[in-house]
Scaffold this motif. Structure first.
Motif, mmCIF file in Angstrom:
data_model
loop_
_atom_site.group_PDB
_atom_site.id
_atom_site.type_symbol
_atom_site.label_atom_id
_atom_site.label_comp_id
_atom_site.label_asym_id
_atom_site.label_seq_id
_atom_site.Cartn_x
_atom_site.Cartn_y
_atom_site.Cartn_z
ATOM 1 N N ALA A 14 0.880 -1.177 0.000
ATOM 2 C CA ALA A 14 0.000 0.000 0.000
ATOM 3 C C ALA A 14 0.914 1.223 0.000
ATOM 4 N N LYS A 15 1.355 1.610 -1.208
ATOM 5 C CA LYS A 15 2.335 2.703 -1.298
ATOM 6 C C LYS A 15 1.708 3.949 -1.901
ATOM 7 N N VAL A 16 1.838 5.064 -1.172
ATOM 8 C CA VAL A 16 1.427 6.353 -1.718
ATOM 9 C C VAL A 16 2.666 7.224 -1.887
ATOM 10 N N GLY A 17 3.576 7.146 -0.922
ATOM 11 C CA GLY A 17 4.797 7.953 -1.002
ATOM 12 C C GLY A 17 5.911 7.317 -0.203
ATOM 13 N N GLY A 18 6.841 8.166 0.270
ATOM 14 C CA GLY A 18 8.047 7.681 0.933
ATOM 15 C C GLY A 18 7.784 6.909 2.223
ATOM 16 N N LEU A 19 6.703 7.250 2.934
ATOM 17 C CA LEU A 19 6.365 6.551 4.176
ATOM 18 C C LEU A 19 6.335 5.030 3.962
ATOM 19 N N ALA A 20 5.773 4.617 2.835
ATOM 20 C CA ALA A 20 5.650 3.183 2.532
ATOM 21 C C ALA A 20 7.030 2.540 2.419
ATOM 22 N N ASP A 21 7.936 3.199 1.702
ATOM 23 C CA ASP A 21 9.293 2.655 1.521
ATOM 24 C C ASP A 21 10.013 2.584 2.861
ATOM 25 N N VAL A 22 9.849 3.625 3.675
ATOM 26 C CA VAL A 22 10.555 3.696 4.956
ATOM 27 C C VAL A 22 10.077 2.578 5.885
ATOM 28 N N ILE A 293 10.289 12.719 -10.592
ATOM 29 C CA ILE A 293 9.395 11.606 -10.219
ATOM 30 C C ILE A 293 8.763 12.014 -8.905
ATOM 31 N N THR A 294 7.492 12.356 -8.942
ATOM 32 C CA THR A 294 6.958 13.074 -7.784
ATOM 33 C C THR A 294 5.437 13.038 -7.696
ATOM 34 N N ARG A 295 4.951 13.248 -6.469
ATOM 35 C CA ARG A 295 3.555 13.627 -6.319
ATOM 36 C C ARG A 295 3.486 15.098 -6.713
ATOM 37 N N LEU A 296 2.491 15.483 -7.500
ATOM 38 C CA LEU A 296 2.394 16.886 -7.914
ATOM 39 C C LEU A 296 1.511 17.623 -6.907
ATOM 40 N N GLN A 299 3.785 21.101 -1.878
ATOM 41 C CA GLN A 299 5.087 20.869 -1.239
ATOM 42 C C GLN A 299 6.194 20.685 -2.269
ATOM 43 N N LYS A 300 5.874 20.056 -3.384
ATOM 44 C CA LYS A 300 6.899 19.670 -4.366
ATOM 45 C C LYS A 300 7.152 20.766 -5.409
ATOM 46 N N SER A 301 6.564 21.963 -5.222
ATOM 47 C CA SER A 301 6.727 23.103 -6.149
ATOM 48 C C SER A 301 6.412 22.736 -7.602
ATOM 49 N N LEU A 351 1.344 11.194 -16.465
ATOM 50 C CA LEU A 351 0.622 11.607 -15.254
ATOM 51 C C LEU A 351 0.006 10.386 -14.590
ATOM 52 N N ALA A 352 0.824 9.717 -13.807
ATOM 53 C CA ALA A 352 0.375 8.464 -13.173
ATOM 54 C C ALA A 352 1.319 8.132 -12.036
ATOM 55 N N PHE A 353 0.902 7.183 -11.227
ATOM 56 C CA PHE A 353 1.809 6.599 -10.233
ATOM 57 C C PHE A 353 2.194 5.238 -10.779
ATOM 58 N N ASN A 354 3.464 5.075 -11.119
ATOM 59 C CA ASN A 354 3.873 3.842 -11.776
ATOM 60 C C ASN A 354 5.236 3.409 -11.233
ATOM 61 N N GLU A 355 5.191 2.431 -10.341
ATOM 62 C CA GLU A 355 6.408 1.988 -9.641
ATOM 63 C C GLU A 355 7.465 1.490 -10.635
ATOM 64 N N VAL A 361 13.031 5.196 -15.026
ATOM 65 C CA VAL A 361 13.359 6.617 -15.240
ATOM 66 C C VAL A 361 14.532 7.044 -14.346
ATOM 67 N N TYR A 362 14.575 6.545 -13.095
ATOM 68 C CA TYR A 362 15.765 6.854 -12.267
ATOM 69 C C TYR A 362 17.025 6.403 -13.006
ATOM 70 N N ALA A 363 16.960 5.189 -13.583
ATOM 71 C CA ALA A 363 18.152 4.621 -14.229
ATOM 72 C C ALA A 363 18.502 5.374 -15.511
ATOM 73 N N GLY A 378 12.940 13.103 1.866
ATOM 74 C CA GLY A 378 13.047 12.927 0.419
ATOM 75 C C GLY A 378 13.795 11.634 0.149
ATOM 76 N N LEU A 379 13.193 10.791 -0.656
ATOM 77 C CA LEU A 379 13.876 9.547 -1.028
ATOM 78 C C LEU A 379 14.319 9.604 -2.484
ATOM 79 N N THR A 380 13.619 10.409 -3.294
ATOM 80 C CA THR A 380 13.887 10.344 -4.741
ATOM 81 C C THR A 380 15.336 10.747 -5.059
HETATM 82 P P1 ADP Z 1 6.842 11.857 -0.569
HETATM 83 O O1 ADP Z 1 6.744 10.761 0.449
HETATM 84 O O2 ADP Z 1 6.645 13.225 0.004
HETATM 85 O O3 ADP Z 1 5.978 11.638 -1.771
HETATM 86 P P2 ADP Z 1 9.576 10.907 -0.974
HETATM 87 O O4 ADP Z 1 10.674 11.431 -1.833
HETATM 88 O O5 ADP Z 1 9.902 10.674 0.469
HETATM 89 O O6 ADP Z 1 8.343 11.881 -1.139
HETATM 90 O O7 ADP Z 1 9.089 9.499 -1.531
HETATM 91 C C1 ADP Z 1 8.415 9.388 -2.748
HETATM 92 C C2 ADP Z 1 8.310 7.922 -3.120
HETATM 93 O O8 ADP Z 1 7.237 7.764 -4.045
HETATM 94 C C3 ADP Z 1 9.543 7.398 -3.845
HETATM 95 O O9 ADP Z 1 9.623 6.008 -3.681
HETATM 96 C C4 ADP Z 1 9.231 7.732 -5.319
HETATM 97 O O10 ADP Z 1 9.958 6.925 -6.217
HETATM 98 C C5 ADP Z 1 7.753 7.416 -5.348
HETATM 99 N N1 ADP Z 1 6.995 8.185 -6.344
HETATM 100 C C6 ADP Z 1 6.628 9.493 -6.289
HETATM 101 N N2 ADP Z 1 5.878 9.821 -7.362
HETATM 102 C C7 ADP Z 1 5.782 8.689 -8.105
HETATM 103 C C8 ADP Z 1 5.126 8.374 -9.335
HETATM 104 N N3 ADP Z 1 4.417 9.286 -9.993
HETATM 105 N N4 ADP Z 1 5.221 7.108 -9.801
HETATM 106 C C9 ADP Z 1 5.939 6.173 -9.133
HETATM 107 N N5 ADP Z 1 6.586 6.403 -7.963
HETATM 108 C C10 ADP Z 1 6.491 7.652 -7.455
#
Ligand code: ADP
Length: 474
Positions: A14-22, A293-296, A299-301, A351-355, A361-363, A378-380
């Protein structure tokens, strides 16, 4: 020592942002240090259980008293990347976790208050109480108060980690009473702030980087800063820099990458760049390829992401934006930009969340833009460095703690277009005119140690300060 981590998110379930990874990476790192860890999560209907092993519904149920009635909860147990996980599935009339989303319902405070209450009930159904309960962000911030103001029960020590202090969980007194907050201790008033109550009642509070800790002790902490200063004075508040999960985020073995590479053999990175260009119909180019690679969200400007994209195209670089947005106005604005640039073969906007795509894209990128107004950790930027992609960031919070200008990336001091473009000009100059220097910076970025070893050790030490009778095992 037994530690129960309770949160709203967990990667990759259940991943929305960095909290899930942490949550996942910290739990794995603690387990590697011989701690016993269990993660507790709601059983959302939108869970991705593909990576959950041995998922089982346990026989029986337990009840939670909420809004004047008892409700049954079932328990599901499994393992994610070797860590034990428990999902609580309530049978409630509101369908709290049947919304096809983790957050974003108008009754989010009720949903997570219920979860706090049910998580406490679960703790007392276990064979034994854990020594430590570690809760995360506002969603679980009611738990310390609920646990500590109940009668007659033995109570574990509670650590609260603030991953983002701007989401606080503002709610009415009436809603608190539904969850069993006592009127004598929480008298009727305009509203309550759940994160504030968490800070008040937790035994130890952490946040996710030293600079962010400093920032929220001052004016950026707003109404919470005085409480945090008090905790700091008592030696119960600190910033611990997040790490990254080196099993998941490793270009040498990343299962999402078609080709692997490392700092000694970087040709794979160029190959992936070529493939990604083809995939998005970008023209062949000598780069640089910039990405975000970001939530729009504010906070993320997002406006600086757009400026960075437009500047990059003018400067004959290329840009990939992978951005997800929960609010329709921002989504519309970026969708309009995507339409305007649809025939531009120098950029792609997804415009999507795509793991999976995020790993590619990082690579593939040379530069990752992170112009956040504020950034708890910030994890990105950490993932980017690991993949040999130099971060270009606003110097704030965890970005300031991890990106060193001209060493492993580029920083700018103020979140303005002018400052951002200044950093872009320097980065493009080095990329194009000083390739040796670029390689040195890239090597330095890839060598940086952002593992969880040290942060997890620090958490172990804190847990033991709170429960001195449990010695450190490793
Ligand atoms: P936040 O938790 O504020 O969104 P972080 O940098 O701590 O910011 O963590 C963001 C996490 O979400 C990272 O794992 C990043 O790769 C992922 N992420 C953010 N936006 C997307 C997206 N559009 N598609 C896939 N992964 C995303």
């Amino acid at each position: 020592m037994e530690i129960v981590q309770i949160a709203a998110e967990l990667a990759p379930v259940a991943k929305v942002g960095g909290l899930a990874d942490v949550l996942l990476a910290l739990s794995k790192a603690l387990q590697a240090k011989k701690e016993q860890v269990e993660i507790v999560l709601p059983r959302y209907d939108c869970l991705d259980v593909t990576e959950v092993e041995d998922l089982n519904l346990l026989p029986g149920s337990f009840t939670t008293f909420f809004d004047g009635h008892y409700h049954q909860n079932s328990l599901w147990k499994g393992r994610v990347h070797g860590v034990n996980i428990t999902f609580i599935e309530p049978d409630d009339p509101w369908g709290f976790f049947e919304r096809n989303t983790v957050y974003g319902s108008p009754d989010d405070t009720e949903r997570f208050l219920y979860f706090c209450k049910a998580a406490i009930d679960y703790l007392y159904c276990r064979e034994r109480l854990p020594e430590i309960v570690h809760v995360h962000d506002w969603h679980l911030s009611a738990l310390p108060a609920l646990l500590k103001t109940q009668e007659e029960k033995k109570v574990p020590k509670i650590v609260l980690t603030i991953h983002n202090h701007t989401y606080q969980g503002i709610t009415s007194a009436a809603t608190l009473y539904k969850a069993g907050f006592k009127k004598e201790l929480f008298p009727p008033r305009d509203h309550y702030n759940l994160l504030e109550e968490g800070i008040r009642y937790a035994d130890y509070i952490t946040t996710v980087s030293p600079t962010y800790a400093q920032e929220i002790l001052g004016p950026s902490g707003g109404d919470l800063s005085a409480l945090l200063r008090e905790a700091k004075k008592k030696g119960a508040f600190e910033g611990i820099l997040n790490g990254i999960d080196l099993d998941v985020w490793n270009p040498k073995k990343d299962s999402f990458l078609p080709i692997h590479y490392d700092k000694e053999h970087k040709s794979g990175k160029k190959e992936i760049q070529k493939m990604v260009r083809k995939m998005f119909s970008l023209e062949e180019s000598n780069g640089p390829l910039v990405s975000s690679i970001t939530r729009l969200v504010y906070q993320k400007s997002p406006e600086l992401i757009k400026e960075g994209l437009l500047w990059t195209l003018k400067a004959k670089g290329q840009f990939i934006l992978l951005g997800s947005s929960a609010d329709s106005a921002t989504h519309e604005a970026f969708y309009a930009l995507k339409r305007t640039l649809s025939s531009n073969r120098g950029c792609h906007i997804e415009l999507a969340f795509n793991e999976r795509l995020s790993h590619l894209v990082y690579a593939a990128s040379d530069i990752l833009l992170v112009p956040s107004r504020f950034e708890p950790c910030g994890l990105t930027q950490l993932y980017a460095m690991r993949y040999g992609t130099l971060p270009l960031v606003h110097k704030t919070g965890g970005l300031a703690d991890t990106v060193i200008d001209n060493e492993n990336g580029f920083t700018f001091e103020t979140a303005t277009k002018e400052a951002e473009i200044g950093a872009f000009e320097r980065a493009f100059h080095i990329y194009r005119e000083l390739p040796e220097k670029w390689r040195t910076m890239q090597d330095r970025a890839m060598r940086s140690d952002f593992s969880w070893d040290n942060p997890a050790m620090r958490y172990s030490v804190i847990y033991r300060q709170l429960v001195p009778s449990s010695p450190l095992l490793s």
